[in-house]
Every structure is written in C-alpha cells, then in structure tokens.
Scaffold this motif. Sequence first.
Motif, PDB file in Angstrom:
ATOM      1  N   LEU A 283     -22.772 -25.086  30.751  1.00  0.00           N
ATOM      2  CA  LEU A 283     -24.010 -25.580  30.150  1.00  0.00           C
ATOM      3  C   LEU A 283     -23.703 -26.542  29.006  1.00  0.00           C
ATOM      4  N   ILE A 284     -22.679 -26.237  28.222  1.00  0.00           N
ATOM      5  CA  ILE A 284     -22.300 -27.150  27.141  1.00  0.00           C
ATOM      6  C   ILE A 284     -21.831 -28.482  27.718  1.00  0.00           C
ATOM      7  N   ASP A 285     -21.073 -28.427  28.808  1.00  0.00           N
ATOM      8  CA  ASP A 285     -20.626 -29.668  29.461  1.00  0.00           C
ATOM      9  C   ASP A 285     -21.822 -30.478  29.952  1.00  0.00           C
ATOM     10  N   ARG A 286     -22.794 -29.798  30.552  1.00  0.00           N
ATOM     11  CA  ARG A 286     -23.980 -30.506  31.033  1.00  0.00           C
ATOM     12  C   ARG A 286     -24.756 -31.108  29.861  1.00  0.00           C
ATOM     13  N   ALA A 287     -24.840 -30.355  28.743  1.00  0.00           N
ATOM     14  CA  ALA A 287     -25.538 -30.860  27.554  1.00  0.00           C
ATOM     15  C   ALA A 287     -24.834 -32.101  27.013  1.00  0.00           C
ATOM     16  N   ASP A 288     -23.503 -32.069  27.009  1.00  0.00           N
ATOM     17  CA  ASP A 288     -22.751 -33.246  26.566  1.00  0.00           C
ATOM     18  C   ASP A 288     -23.082 -34.457  27.429  1.00  0.00           C
ATOM     19  N   ARG A 289     -23.101 -34.248  28.748  1.00  0.00           N
ATOM     20  CA  ARG A 289     -23.389 -35.365  29.650  1.00  0.00           C
ATOM     21  C   ARG A 289     -24.807 -35.877  29.477  1.00  0.00           C
ATOM     22  N   ALA A 290     -25.716 -34.982  29.054  1.00  0.00           N
ATOM     23  CA  ALA A 290     -27.107 -35.392  28.822  1.00  0.00           C
ATOM     24  C   ALA A 290     -27.314 -35.987  27.432  1.00  0.00           C
ATOM     25  N   GLY A 291     -26.212 -36.082  26.672  1.00  0.00           N
ATOM     26  CA  GLY A 291     -26.292 -36.735  25.365  1.00  0.00           C
ATOM     27  C   GLY A 291     -26.723 -35.842  24.219  1.00  0.00           C
ATOM     28  N   LEU A 292     -26.706 -34.524  24.412  1.00  0.00           N
ATOM     29  CA  LEU A 292     -27.126 -33.615  23.344  1.00  0.00           C
ATOM     30  C   LEU A 292     -25.921 -33.221  22.483  1.00  0.00           C
ATOM     31  N   PRO A 293     -26.012 -33.411  21.170  1.00  0.00           N
ATOM     32  CA  PRO A 293     -24.898 -33.082  20.262  1.00  0.00           C
ATOM     33  C   PRO A 293     -24.884 -31.589  19.921  1.00  0.00           C
ATOM     34  N   VAL A 294     -24.387 -30.771  20.850  1.00  0.00           N
ATOM     35  CA  VAL A 294     -24.468 -29.316  20.725  1.00  0.00           C
ATOM     36  C   VAL A 294     -23.301 -28.774  19.910  1.00  0.00           C
ATOM     37  N   VAL A 295     -23.620 -27.860  18.991  1.00  0.00           N
ATOM     38  CA  VAL A 295     -22.598 -27.041  18.330  1.00  0.00           C
ATOM     39  C   VAL A 295     -22.990 -25.580  18.519  1.00  0.00           C
ATOM     40  N   GLN A 296     -21.990 -24.735  18.720  1.00  0.00           N
ATOM     41  CA  GLN A 296     -22.244 -23.308  18.906  1.00  0.00           C
ATOM     42  C   GLN A 296     -22.097 -22.571  17.589  1.00  0.00           C
ATOM     43  N   GLY A 297     -22.871 -21.518  17.446  1.00  0.00           N
ATOM     44  CA  GLY A 297     -22.756 -20.665  16.279  1.00  0.00           C
ATOM     45  C   GLY A 297     -22.786 -19.206  16.658  1.00  0.00           C
ATOM     46  N   TYR A 298     -22.462 -18.357  15.699  1.00  0.00           N
ATOM     47  CA  TYR A 298     -22.470 -16.902  15.901  1.00  0.00           C
ATOM     48  C   TYR A 298     -22.960 -16.271  14.610  1.00  0.00           C
ATOM     49  N   GLY A 299     -23.745 -15.231  14.760  1.00  0.00           N
ATOM     50  CA  GLY A 299     -24.221 -14.559  13.553  1.00  0.00           C
ATOM     51  C   GLY A 299     -24.884 -13.241  13.851  1.00  0.00           C
ATOM     52  N   LEU A 300     -25.262 -12.565  12.787  1.00  0.00           N
ATOM     53  CA  LEU A 300     -25.956 -11.286  12.876  1.00  0.00           C
ATOM     54  C   LEU A 300     -27.040 -11.250  11.813  1.00  0.00           C
ATOM     55  N   THR A 301     -28.119 -10.565  12.115  1.00  0.00           N
ATOM     56  CA  THR A 301     -29.169 -10.384  11.118  1.00  0.00           C
ATOM     57  C   THR A 301     -28.602  -9.707   9.879  1.00  0.00           C
ATOM     58  N   GLU A 302     -27.723  -8.719  10.075  1.00  0.00           N
ATOM     59  CA  GLU A 302     -27.149  -7.980   8.952  1.00  0.00           C
ATOM     60  C   GLU A 302     -26.376  -8.882   7.997  1.00  0.00           C
ATOM     61  N   CYS A 303     -25.910 -10.026   8.494  1.00  0.00           N
ATOM     62  CA  CYS A 303     -25.136 -10.961   7.669  1.00  0.00           C
ATOM     63  C   CYS A 303     -25.966 -12.157   7.219  1.00  0.00           C
ATOM     64  N   GLY A 304     -27.277 -12.086   7.391  1.00  0.00           N
ATOM     65  CA  GLY A 304     -28.144 -13.163   6.942  1.00  0.00           C
ATOM     66  C   GLY A 304     -28.348 -14.255   7.958  1.00  0.00           C
TER      67      GLY A 304
ATOM     68  N   ASP B  69     -31.898 -29.107  31.823  1.00  0.00           N
ATOM     69  CA  ASP B  69     -32.389 -29.264  33.188  1.00  0.00           C
ATOM     70  C   ASP B  69     -33.432 -30.371  33.260  1.00  0.00           C
ATOM     71  N   ARG B  70     -34.331 -30.405  32.288  1.00  0.00           N
ATOM     72  CA  ARG B  70     -35.371 -31.448  32.269  1.00  0.00           C
ATOM     73  C   ARG B  70     -34.760 -32.836  32.099  1.00  0.00           C
ATOM     74  N   LEU B  71     -33.790 -32.948  31.217  1.00  0.00           N
ATOM     75  CA  LEU B  71     -33.150 -34.247  30.998  1.00  0.00           C
ATOM     76  C   LEU B  71     -32.408 -34.708  32.244  1.00  0.00           C
ATOM     77  N   GLU B  72     -31.763 -33.775  32.930  1.00  0.00           N
ATOM     78  CA  GLU B  72     -31.038 -34.138  34.152  1.00  0.00           C
ATOM     79  C   GLU B  72     -31.988 -34.611  35.240  1.00  0.00           C
ATOM     80  N   ARG B  73     -33.156 -33.978  35.332  1.00  0.00           N
ATOM     81  CA  ARG B  73     -34.092 -34.317  36.410  1.00  0.00           C
ATOM     82  C   ARG B  73     -34.840 -35.616  36.147  1.00  0.00           C
ATOM     83  N   THR B  74     -35.047 -35.948  34.873  1.00  0.00           N
ATOM     84  CA  THR B  74     -35.882 -37.105  34.543  1.00  0.00           C
ATOM     85  C   THR B  74     -35.100 -38.310  34.041  1.00  0.00           C
ATOM     86  N   GLY B  75     -33.867 -38.095  33.599  1.00  0.00           N
ATOM     87  CA  GLY B  75     -33.108 -39.193  33.013  1.00  0.00           C
ATOM     88  C   GLY B  75     -33.499 -39.504  31.583  1.00  0.00           C
TER      89      GLY B  75
END
Length: 679
Positions: free
Chosen positions: A261-282, A235-241
């Motif tokens: 949100l991922i699409d917006r992050a892409d347009r703002a130039g952020l190299p986003v990758v998603q992850g998944y995890g649990l505390t039980e799995c470290g 949101d900050r990147l979109e508002r300020t450029g």
Amino acid sequence: MSLLLQAIFARADHDGDRTALDDGSRQLLYRDLPNAVAAMAGTIRDAIPGFGPVAIELDNGIDWVIADLALLSLGRPNIPLPAFFTKEQRAAALANAGAVGSITVAGIILFDHAIAAVPPGAAKISYTSGSTGDPKGICLDDRLMLQTAQAILARLGEDFAGIHFPILPLAVLLENVAGLYATLLAGGRYLVRSAAAIGLANPFAIDDAQLVTAIEASNATSLILVPEYLACIVDRLERTGVRLDQLRLVAVGGSRVPLSLIDRADRAGLPVVQGYGLTECGSVVSLEAFGERDRGTVGHPLDHVAVSLASDGEIVIAGHFHLGTVGDARVDGPILTGDIGAIDGQGRLSIIGRKSSLIITSFGRNVAPEWIEEQLVAQPQIAQAMVYGDGETMLRALIVPSAPDADIAAGVAAANAALPAYAQIGLWQASRPFTPAHATLTPNGRLRRAAILDRLATRPFFERLCAETGPARARLFSVPQLQAGLAGRISLATYLAYLAQAYHHVRHTVPLMRLARSGLMAKSMLVEALDDYIAEEEGHEQWILNDIRAAGGDADAVVLDGPSPATACMVDHAYATLRDGNPAAFFGMVFVLEGTSIALASNGAEAVRASLGLPHTAFTYLTSHGALDQDHMRFFETLMNRLTDPADQDAIVAMANDIFDLFGGLFAAIAMEDDRAAA
C-alpha cells in the motif's frame, strides 16, 4: 493556565493575523483565539459549575476545537466521545468518568453521575475502545500532550503546518494531538469540516469520490489517516488519475500499513510517512522522517521518549506518560506496550505484532497474525482480515471483501503465494466489517480480536450462511440476463426462455426434497420442514407451463425440448450431492432459489409485465412464488438458526455457493439477442 494552552496562545503574539481555524464559512484568526476560548469557558462555567469532567459530543468543527481549549483553560477533564460510539458505549464512558455534563449540538446537557476517582491533573480522559462492559478511561495531562505535539514538530519541522485537513474525528487522540495541537503550535491553518462534508457521514462506508474531492478543494498540505482511509484514497487516485499535488505530508498510523500500500501511495504521489503510538503515551511515539525510502519501519522514536526491547521482543517505552485510568492512578514509569517489535542498525523501530495475539500452531511454529493480515489486505479483493488458529494445524482467517462481488478466494490464494507454507491460510470465511461501532475495532483501527472471535462463536448460522455466500450471490446477480430481468428490460423471447428453464429445474424440486428426506430420517426437525416444503411445492411446475401458454408460448414444446446444458448441470449436481454427500445440503439450494425468486417477484415481474404488455396470468409463477417464498424465507431463517450440527452447516454453505454459480450459469445461457429492441 494549561501549559499547552499557553503555548498555543503564544501564537497570537507572533502570528495574530494568520488564520488559525477555518470551517469553510467561518474563520478565526490566532489573535481571536483567546477571546473565543474565554467566552466558551464562561458558558461552560455558568452551565456546569464545579470541577467534574465534561464530555464533548460534537462533529468535527470550530466549536469542537474551542470547547476543547476552553476545558483546558478551566482545568476541567475533557471526555472526547466519537459519534460512532453506540448508545451503550457512550453511557458506559460517561458513567465511568463521572461526567457532570456534555457539550452537544443541542446545547449543554447536565448529568448526575457518581463522582469518579480521576487522577489529579487529568486534562483528557480517552476511551480508546468504547467498551460497554468494563470501559478504561486513560487519563492524560496537558504536559504529556504538549510534549508529544512539540516532539512531532521537532521531527517534521514547523513548515509541515501549512493547511492541515482533519479526516479522523477530533475525538480520536491521534488527530486531537498530532493534528490539532501540532498545527496550532506551528502556526498553521486547521481547516476543519464536518464528517458529512468530506464523505464520512458513515466513517465505515466511505464516499471516496467526495473525500478525494474535498481534500483536493481544500488545498490541504497535510493529512493524518488510518490505513483503511489511505487505501481508499489510493484506490480512488489509481482509478481516476487525480493527483493531490499540494500535499506535503500524509501521516499514517493506528495499525500496520502494508508495504504494498505504501508503494502504491508513492506511485500515486502521496508523501506518506508511517508512525506508531499509544494513547497511554499521548498518541505518537515514533515517526518516519521526510524522505525515508527504506520502508517497513515506523521511524525513529520521538525526542520525548526512549524505546527499548524486552528479552521477548516486547516494546518498552520510557518517559512521562499517562496518569492512569479512572479509579486507578499510576506511578510514572516505563510502558510495557504488549507490541512485539524490532530496532534496526539505524535505531528505527518496526512493529511485528501483538504479544497477546501471537499464534502458536500445533506444529510449534510462532506466527504473528499481523504479518499475514498485511499480506491479505494488500490484495484488492480484501478490505479487512483477521487471522486466528492458535493450537490448530492450519491458520484460519475472517475476511471482509472489498466489494460484494469480490473474489475472496483469489485474494487469499495470492496472499498465500507470498507466504511460507506454515503461515498460509488454510480455511477462511467471509465476515461483516469490523468497526468501532460493533466493538470489533478500536477507533485507531486495531482489531479487537477477542470481541471478533466472541461474535464469530455466537453468531446465528443464518447470518454465517448469508456472509459466506455473499460473493457467490453477487456473482449471480451480476449476470446481465438477471440484471435485465430485474430492471424489466427483456424481450418476450427471453422471458419465455427463462420460463422454459425454470420449468426444467422446478419439476425436480419435489423429487430432490424426497431424496433429501430419505437421507435425513434421523433428523426429525429437518424431515418435518421437508414435509411442509413438499406439501407447498407440489405442482408448481404446472404454474410455469400455464404462464408460458398465457404469454403466447408453446408449453408442449418446452416439455419436449428438455433443459439446456446449464440447467441440466445444476440439477445433476443437486442429485449427486444428495446421493453421495450430506443430504442436508439441499437446504443450501433452498436458500438460493427462494431468495432469487423473492428478488425477481418484488423487483422484476411487474416491470417485465408492463413493458411487454402481458396479462397477469402470464406471471403466476413469479408473483405467487415470490409471496410464498417470503414466508418460506422467514421460516427458513428460524430453521437454520436451530441447526447445530457443524457438518450440516458446512454442507449447506457449500451447496449454496455451488448453486449460486450454477444458477448464474443457467441465466447466462439464455439468449438475449432481441432484448435491445425490447428496451
């Protein structure tokens, strides 16, 4: 020595002259790490003899990192406690783990807790929810944390570890393992700052300008975020450029990330990758690879785990995992996650929702609330959302607005437009934010649904009234005429125009009360309250006429001229509601008018008087009414919290929302042509 620590120290041989830790004023090279850790280990050993668990209660910084590594070297279980834990959550975790000491900014504190049954080999005891009732300390060994960090490096490559800039607290396992350990194993620089230095003094009220500025100034190449922090930065990147072009990796986990949100992050130039995890799995279990463009999954499972789906879609993870909880050791084996997922033809995992949170409507439709919540929080008006309604004919939602004046209704309508009919939100209400401090959110950002519903069921009605009318109240207070009045920047003509319209609605107050009273005869508590109000309010319209005269206005002309169309509309709506609907609705009008008069009296009256040079006798209505209404509002809160009839409550909320908007119309209709000169 810990296998994890040995692997980190191996960097001292290969990259001794490189900076390992940096807090902006202090730096530690890789070759200096072993000595720094040994010195801290000696301090801990001298201050806290024995082998019991030790907590770390420090802000993000080099001292946190060295204390963590020192406990690894001593073979002492570490209890990382985030600063956002409440006093009760902290005490519960320390007692449950049998902590013998804590490393704090004030020094080392000793405890005399009963010895707890911590599984042998535990290096870390992680309290994911900070529950005060029955805390569960998940015990992890250093082998699991090492395997997890190494698997992350294998997926991303060591090149990602240039300068890692931690945003999450180090006490959150995701940052501890995937951020700190992975960076040190890769020979990167861990550029760690205090929470306040990066705009997160309050982690649930983010200073987005300071946060983005800190990231930009750091030249960081990698971040780990939860979705809410990503949304704030985007949101900050979109508002300020502004563009954070130095970033090569922004890993996001903890809860579902909306595709929008991922699409917006892409347009703002952020190299986003998603992850998944649990505390039980470290922590991390699966992670997108760089350059994945087919969004919507959390990538392939990491090398140290095997992921499969049970017959009902539950995600099952096999590998070497946690040792159990305090007092309840477990045999290593597959983890039943409680998450519902899917695996595509390329072997990539998608998260659909929680098995335990699955909603079955009265029409027999199965709905994963996370799917709908994703659509809701994708709307700019909505910061957080929780969907519920198991067994009901329509789905409901608790909505946290993105700003005080956010139009929640518009956001819900937009989300509904993208959903099938059976999955649309039928009823919604505004809510306070969900936070770990209130035990309604896990540190990783997952909703604690049962706790939220418990809070909803037990919250006082006055709190609900304030929450559900917050956007309407914000709309009223954003009206330029009211803002100018509160700031004392209005002309005499505008002040007199306001008093004229105040007269024309205040003169109906007692008649409206009597009308409401006649319809509430069976409800003695409300009748008694109205009797008190009537006795207080008789003749207040005359105060206004006196103020008009004292200010040099023509009170007789005000009476003859009648109300403006906007004022008449508000008064007519009140009469129609009391005649044709639930007369308890009148208390919604009370809530609006008394709350507004308090604000005008406390913030605006004296400023206006001073700027216009008027006598105090021209402000008797505002000043006297403000003092009276402060007492009235305390009485009103108590009265509303005694109200138990849902129909009465709903009528009061609806009336309050209507009157906020109608009262805003009254102010907006007042001319301000001369006010620039007055200012």
